[in-house]
Design an enzyme around this catalytic site. Sequence first.
Site, short mmCIF file in Angstrom:
data_model
loop_
_atom_site.label_atom_id
_atom_site.label_comp_id
_atom_site.label_asym_id
_atom_site.label_seq_id
_atom_site.Cartn_x
_atom_site.Cartn_y
_atom_site.Cartn_z
N ASP A 277 -5.61 -17.88 -10.20
CA ASP A 277 -5.26 -18.59 -8.98
C ASP A 277 -5.12 -17.65 -7.79
O ASP A 277 -4.08 -17.00 -7.63
CB ASP A 277 -3.95 -19.36 -9.21
CG ASP A 277 -3.58 -20.20 -8.01
OD1 ASP A 277 -2.51 -20.83 -8.05
OD2 ASP A 277 -4.34 -20.21 -7.03
N ASP B 101 -8.07 -20.66 -1.89
CA ASP B 101 -7.20 -20.93 -3.02
C ASP B 101 -7.96 -21.56 -4.20
O ASP B 101 -8.35 -22.74 -4.13
CB ASP B 101 -6.09 -21.88 -2.55
CG ASP B 101 -5.16 -22.29 -3.67
OD1 ASP B 101 -4.44 -23.30 -3.50
OD2 ASP B 101 -5.16 -21.62 -4.72
C1 LIG Z 1 -2.11 -30.11 -7.90
C2 LIG Z 1 -2.45 -29.39 -6.62
C3 LIG Z 1 -1.74 -30.01 -5.43
C4 LIG Z 1 -3.96 -29.37 -6.38
O1 LIG Z 1 -1.96 -28.03 -6.81
C5 LIG Z 1 -2.15 -27.05 -5.85
O2 LIG Z 1 -2.65 -27.26 -4.76
N1 LIG Z 1 -1.72 -25.82 -6.26
C6 LIG Z 1 -1.92 -24.63 -5.44
C7 LIG Z 1 -2.39 -23.50 -6.34
N2 LIG Z 1 -2.52 -22.25 -5.60
C8 LIG Z 1 -1.31 -21.86 -4.89
C9 LIG Z 1 -0.84 -22.95 -3.95
C10 LIG Z 1 0.45 -22.55 -3.24
O3 LIG Z 1 1.45 -22.37 -3.92
N3 LIG Z 1 0.46 -22.39 -1.87
C11 LIG Z 1 1.73 -22.07 -1.18
C12 LIG Z 1 1.92 -20.59 -0.93
C13 LIG Z 1 1.43 -19.61 -1.79
C14 LIG Z 1 1.70 -18.24 -1.53
C15 LIG Z 1 2.45 -17.86 -0.41
C16 LIG Z 1 2.93 -18.86 0.45
CL1 LIG Z 1 3.86 -18.42 1.84
C17 LIG Z 1 2.66 -20.21 0.21
CL2 LIG Z 1 3.24 -21.41 1.31
C18 LIG Z 1 -0.70 -22.58 -0.98
C19 LIG Z 1 -1.03 -21.41 -0.14
C20 LIG Z 1 -1.94 -21.82 -1.26
C21 LIG Z 1 -0.63 -24.26 -4.72
#
Ligand SMILES: CC(C)(C)OC(=O)N[C@@H]1CNC[C@H](C(=O)N(Cc2cccc(Cl)c2Cl)C2CC2)C1
Length: 338
Positions: free
Chosen positions: A224, A38
């Site tokens: 991202d 990520d």
């Molecule tokens: C400020 C800070 C906390 C550093 O921000 C972040 O970490 N920001 C992250 C930025 N990239 C995406 C991240 C996110 O949304 N998820 C949840 C997700 C995404 C896609 C599909 C699913 Cl199922 C899920 Cl659960 C994590 C898996 C990476 C948050």
Amino acid sequence: DDTNNGTVPTPLINYLDTQYYGEISIGSPAQMFNVVFDTGSANLWVPSQSCSPFSTACFTHNRYDASRSRTHVENGTGFSIQYASGNVRGFLSEDVVVVGGIPVVQVFAEATSLSAMPFIFAKFDGVLGMGYPNVAIDGITPVFDRIMSQHVLKEEVFSVYYSRDPKHSPGGELVLGGTDPNYYTGSFNYMETRETGKWEVTMKGVSVGMEMMFCAEGCTAVIDTGSSYITGPASSVSMLMKTIGAQLDESGYKVNCDTVKKLPSVTFHLGGQEYSLSQEDYILWQSQIEGDVCTVTFRGLDVPPPTGPIWILGANFIARYYTEFDRRNNRIGFATAV
Ligand SMILES: CC(C)(C)OC(=O)N[C@@H]1CNC[C@H](C(=O)N(Cc2cccc(Cl)c2Cl)C2CC2)C1
């Protein structure tokens, strides 16, 4: 294993074009985990063996068991991440983490509580942040920084290929130390990251069809790899959706599948180049029993200043444009994905 010419590929699995994840190991003997690489975050966390049995999202995933690892080092410092969509809480541990065959001694978080939303939908176990150190919570040195300091990589870059349809194999590929010409054509166009310390660039505009509609005076775009979709300021996205005749329902914006072939392309003006997404790039077409459902892979998300307003270019953008993240020169490169 030794890295071939200093570049290290890790195959990724593509789950429904919305989650792309690859395997790492933690501990000795190796405990395997599926993680999202990520670029929007900079910490490594995986579910913990000691997570509460009531945390559904925890016990449906692989969990790290410190007591089974002879290279585990106790830390115990508290850890928590607040996502827009949920949160992760736990404590820090240290152990040997192996990514693409490269071992690093890494401080990471053992998650003892994972919010059901959204993590019950996650096919991956945890997250390996590929962001810059200053995004890292608790000031922990990120995995890629630990790998760079070993000087085993040909170049201080990593690249990401995301396949477009789940039937393709591999579903994607992360390359540490370079790029993989099998997955892009033509040359890379590069742009400087805005402030060294985030994978974000200045965007010069967003146009729909031939018409410049948003961000005409410039705005910020975050690249991202951990986001499934493209997000933009809610007001802009709702105007964009109205233009293409999309309706918002509880699971996002939908269009009538019959109109898909006539939809306009959406173009992002980055680094002097135009990056267009056609309807097949931004429509998720799912054939379901009650008929076909066409979801628009854009979401409204208002990020408060000073970080926002921002556009987040996620998996559906990267699937079209092979992306190189260059830590040596603090720049991002795009090439047309195969
Ligand atoms: C400020 C800070 C906390 C550093 O921000 C972040 O970490 N920001 C992250 C930025 N990239 C995406 C991240 C996110 O949304 N998820 C949840 C997700 C995404 C896609 C599909 C699913 Cl199922 C899920 Cl659960 C994590 C898996 C990476 C948050």
